[in-house]
Design a protein around this motif. Sequence first.
Motif, PDB file in Angstrom:
ATOM      1  N   TYR A  94       3.931  -1.308  -1.095  1.00  0.00           N
ATOM      2  CA  TYR A  94       4.364  -0.419   0.221  1.00  0.00           C
ATOM      3  C   TYR A  94       4.684   0.982  -0.109  1.00  0.00           C
ATOM      4  O   TYR A  94       4.100   1.706   0.719  1.00  0.00           O
ATOM      5  N   SER A  95       5.191   1.465  -1.213  1.00  0.00           N
ATOM      6  CA  SER A  95       5.355   2.766  -1.424  1.00  0.00           C
ATOM      7  C   SER A  95       4.078   3.472  -1.674  1.00  0.00           C
ATOM      8  O   SER A  95       3.768   4.567  -1.346  1.00  0.00           O
ATOM      9  N   MET A  96       3.196   2.640  -2.370  1.00  0.00           N
ATOM     10  CA  MET A  96       1.967   3.091  -2.286  1.00  0.00           C
ATOM     11  C   MET A  96       1.163   3.382  -1.155  1.00  0.00           C
ATOM     12  O   MET A  96       0.426   4.411  -0.848  1.00  0.00           O
ATOM     13  N   TYR A  97       1.174   2.576  -0.276  1.00  0.00           N
ATOM     14  CA  TYR A  97       0.698   2.718   1.163  1.00  0.00           C
ATOM     15  C   TYR A  97       1.156   4.033   1.849  1.00  0.00           C
ATOM     16  O   TYR A  97       0.465   4.401   2.519  1.00  0.00           O
ATOM     17  N   ALA A  98       2.554   4.152   1.387  1.00  0.00           N
ATOM     18  CA  ALA A  98       3.179   5.301   2.099  1.00  0.00           C
ATOM     19  C   ALA A  98       2.731   6.609   1.521  1.00  0.00           C
ATOM     20  O   ALA A  98       3.280   7.655   2.075  1.00  0.00           O
ATOM     21  N   GLY A  99       2.192   6.567   0.551  1.00  0.00           N
ATOM     22  CA  GLY A  99       1.547   7.727  -0.323  1.00  0.00           C
ATOM     23  C   GLY A  99       2.645   8.220  -1.360  1.00  0.00           C
ATOM     24  O   GLY A  99       2.678   9.337  -1.997  1.00  0.00           O
ATOM     25  N   ASP A 100       3.730   7.516  -1.614  1.00  0.00           N
ATOM     26  CA  ASP A 100       4.493   7.596  -2.558  1.00  0.00           C
ATOM     27  C   ASP A 100       4.113   7.172  -3.865  1.00  0.00           C
ATOM     28  O   ASP A 100       4.719   6.091  -4.246  1.00  0.00           O
ATOM     29  N   PHE A 101       3.163   7.792  -4.524  1.00  0.00           N
ATOM     30  CA  PHE A 101       2.628   7.284  -5.776  1.00  0.00           C
ATOM     31  C   PHE A 101       3.663   7.275  -6.795  1.00  0.00           C
ATOM     32  O   PHE A 101       3.665   6.494  -7.820  1.00  0.00           O
ATOM     33  N   LYS A 102       4.501   8.244  -6.905  1.00  0.00           N
ATOM     34  CA  LYS A 102       5.700   8.349  -8.085  1.00  0.00           C
ATOM     35  C   LYS A 102       6.330   6.883  -8.070  1.00  0.00           C
ATOM     36  O   LYS A 102       6.651   6.376  -8.993  1.00  0.00           O
ATOM     37  N   THR A 103       6.981   6.704  -6.851  1.00  0.00           N
ATOM     38  CA  THR A 103       7.687   5.413  -6.623  1.00  0.00           C
ATOM     39  C   THR A 103       6.874   4.018  -6.884  1.00  0.00           C
ATOM     40  O   THR A 103       7.289   3.215  -7.473  1.00  0.00           O
ATOM     41  N   ALA A 104       5.847   4.156  -6.427  1.00  0.00           N
ATOM     42  CA  ALA A 104       4.776   2.865  -6.741  1.00  0.00           C
ATOM     43  C   ALA A 104       4.561   2.809  -8.375  1.00  0.00           C
ATOM     44  O   ALA A 104       4.626   1.774  -8.730  1.00  0.00           O
ATOM     45  N   LEU A 105       4.194   3.839  -8.878  1.00  0.00           N
ATOM     46  CA  LEU A 105       4.167   3.814 -10.369  1.00  0.00           C
ATOM     47  C   LEU A 105       5.403   3.486 -11.408  1.00  0.00           C
ATOM     48  O   LEU A 105       5.522   2.650 -11.992  1.00  0.00           O
ATOM     49  N   GLU A 106       6.771   3.925 -10.753  1.00  0.00           N
ATOM     50  CA  GLU A 106       7.825   3.654 -11.524  1.00  0.00           C
ATOM     51  C   GLU A 106       8.223   2.240 -11.177  1.00  0.00           C
ATOM     52  O   GLU A 106       8.599   1.462 -12.207  1.00  0.00           O
ATOM     53  N   GLN A 107       7.981   1.614  -9.865  1.00  0.00           N
ATOM     54  CA  GLN A 107       8.452   0.277  -9.618  1.00  0.00           C
ATOM     55  C   GLN A 107       7.376  -0.559 -10.148  1.00  0.00           C
ATOM     56  O   GLN A 107       7.769  -1.779 -10.781  1.00  0.00           O
ATOM     57  N   SER A 108       6.154  -0.244 -10.290  1.00  0.00           N
ATOM     58  CA  SER A 108       5.178  -1.153 -10.939  1.00  0.00           C
ATOM     59  C   SER A 108       5.462  -0.948 -12.422  1.00  0.00           C
ATOM     60  O   SER A 108       5.571  -2.224 -13.316  1.00  0.00           O
ATOM     61  N   ASP A 109       5.877  -0.104 -13.288  1.00  0.00           N
ATOM     62  CA  ASP A 109       6.070  -0.336 -14.496  1.00  0.00           C
ATOM     63  C   ASP A 109       7.183  -0.811 -14.990  1.00  0.00           C
ATOM     64  O   ASP A 109       7.506  -1.699 -15.924  1.00  0.00           O
ATOM     65  N   LEU A 110       8.258  -1.178 -13.918  1.00  0.00           N
ATOM     66  CA  LEU A 110       9.609  -1.784 -14.045  1.00  0.00           C
ATOM     67  C   LEU A 110       9.125  -3.442 -14.203  1.00  0.00           C
ATOM     68  O   LEU A 110       9.557  -4.257 -14.930  1.00  0.00           O
ATOM     69  N   VAL A 111       8.226  -3.787 -13.104  1.00  0.00           N
ATOM     70  CA  VAL A 111       7.529  -5.053 -13.160  1.00  0.00           C
ATOM     71  C   VAL A 111       6.910  -5.361 -14.386  1.00  0.00           C
ATOM     72  O   VAL A 111       7.292  -6.581 -15.074  1.00  0.00           O
ATOM     73  N   LEU A 112       6.119  -4.436 -14.901  1.00  0.00           N
ATOM     74  CA  LEU A 112       5.235  -4.698 -16.336  1.00  0.00           C
ATOM     75  C   LEU A 112       6.040  -4.645 -17.380  1.00  0.00           C
ATOM     76  O   LEU A 112       5.593  -5.434 -18.361  1.00  0.00           O
ATOM     77  N   LYS A 113       7.292  -4.040 -17.285  1.00  0.00           N
ATOM     78  CA  LYS A 113       8.104  -4.532 -18.476  1.00  0.00           C
ATOM     79  C   LYS A 113       8.437  -5.824 -18.673  1.00  0.00           C
ATOM     80  O   LYS A 113       8.894  -6.199 -19.602  1.00  0.00           O
ATOM     81  N   GLU A 114       8.731  -6.566 -17.499  1.00  0.00           N
ATOM     82  CA  GLU A 114       9.250  -8.008 -17.574  1.00  0.00           C
ATOM     83  C   GLU A 114       8.042  -8.775 -17.682  1.00  0.00           C
ATOM     84  O   GLU A 114       8.188  -9.846 -18.323  1.00  0.00           O
ATOM     85  N   ASN A 115       6.942  -8.434 -17.182  1.00  0.00           N
ATOM     86  CA  ASN A 115       5.722  -9.212 -17.283  1.00  0.00           C
ATOM     87  C   ASN A 115       4.475  -8.392 -17.397  1.00  0.00           C
ATOM     88  O   ASN A 115       3.956  -8.192 -16.162  1.00  0.00           O
ATOM     89  N   PRO A 116       4.168  -8.116 -18.675  1.00  0.00           N
ATOM     90  CA  PRO A 116       2.835  -7.127 -18.719  1.00  0.00           C
ATOM     91  C   PRO A 116       1.832  -7.713 -18.099  1.00  0.00           C
ATOM     92  O   PRO A 116       0.598  -6.726 -17.800  1.00  0.00           O
ATOM     93  N   GLN A 117       1.410  -9.093 -18.050  1.00  0.00           N
ATOM     94  CA  GLN A 117       0.135  -9.420 -17.695  1.00  0.00           C
ATOM     95  C   GLN A 117       0.179  -9.851 -15.825  1.00  0.00           C
ATOM     96  O   GLN A 117      -0.803 -10.165 -15.362  1.00  0.00           O
ATOM     97  N   TYR A 118       1.177  -9.282 -15.256  1.00  0.00           N
ATOM     98  CA  TYR A 118       1.287  -9.364 -13.624  1.00  0.00           C
ATOM     99  C   TYR A 118       0.277  -8.543 -12.971  1.00  0.00           C
ATOM    100  O   TYR A 118       0.396  -7.407 -13.084  1.00  0.00           O
ATOM    101  N   GLU A 119      -0.574  -9.368 -12.624  1.00  0.00           N
ATOM    102  CA  GLU A 119      -1.836  -8.731 -12.058  1.00  0.00           C
ATOM    103  C   GLU A 119      -1.666  -7.596 -10.880  1.00  0.00           C
ATOM    104  O   GLU A 119      -2.271  -6.751 -10.654  1.00  0.00           O
ATOM    105  N   TRP A 120      -0.919  -8.109  -9.756  1.00  0.00           N
ATOM    106  CA  TRP A 120      -0.692  -7.433  -8.753  1.00  0.00           C
ATOM    107  C   TRP A 120      -0.063  -6.010  -9.054  1.00  0.00           C
ATOM    108  O   TRP A 120      -0.075  -4.982  -8.404  1.00  0.00           O
ATOM    109  N   ALA A 121       0.972  -6.216  -9.894  1.00  0.00           N
ATOM    110  CA  ALA A 121       1.625  -4.786 -10.463  1.00  0.00           C
ATOM    111  C   ALA A 121       0.771  -3.873 -10.928  1.00  0.00           C
ATOM    112  O   ALA A 121       0.748  -2.669 -10.898  1.00  0.00           O
TER     113      ALA A 121
END
Length: 195
Positions: A94-121
Motif C-alpha cells: 500500500y505504501s508503494m501504491y502511495a508512492g512512498d517507495f522508501k517505506t515500501a522497501l523498508e517494510q519489505s526488507d523487514l518481512v524478508l529478514k523473517e522469510n527471505p523466500q516470501y514472494e509478495w514481499a
Amino acid sequence: KKNYAEAFKHLDRMTEREKYRTYGVYYFGLANYKEAIKNYRKLVELYPSDNTGYANLALALIYDRNIPQAVAMGLKAIEIYPRNLLQRTNYATYSMYAGDFKTALEQSDLVLKENPQYEWANLTRSLSFLASGDEAAARDAYGRLEGAGPLGASLASMGQAALEMYYGRNAKAPEILQRGIPLEAAAHDQGNTEP
C-alpha cells in the motif's frame, strides 16, 4: 450466497463482533466496498485491537481507491501484530501504491529478514525499485524473486518483461514471457495464487 443467507438467519446468535466481520466479508465478496468499509470501520471502532478488522478495512479501502486511508489502516494492523508478515507485506505494498517507495522497501526488507523466500514481499521490493527509477536494483530484486520458488519465478518473469517494456526495450519482453509460461504453469500446479 446460499451460505450467507443461512448465516444471516442466525444473526441473533452472533456476537456484535461476529456480525460486523460477517457483513464486512459479505459486502467485500459482492464488491460493495463502501458497505464493507462501513462495517469494518464500525468493527475497529468497537474492537480497536482487532488487527484482522484493520487489515480487511485497509484492503477494502484499496479497492475503493482510498490509498492514503489504506496505508493508515495497514499501519494500524501491524502496530497491533508487528510479526504478521502478510499484513506487513500489505502495508509495504500500500505504501508503494502511495508512492512512498522508501517505506515500501523498508517494510519489505523487514518481512524478508523473517522469510527471505516470501514472494509478495520480494515483488513489492522489485516494483518499488523499478518505480523509483533504480534499474540495477530492480533487476537484482527480480533475480532474488526468481529464486523464491515457482510462484516467485513466475512473478519475476512477468516483472522482468515489464522492466524491459518500461525502459522501451519492447522486443525483449515476448522472449522473457515465453520463458515464463512453464513457470506460471508450475506455480499454479503447486496451488500458488494471490496472497
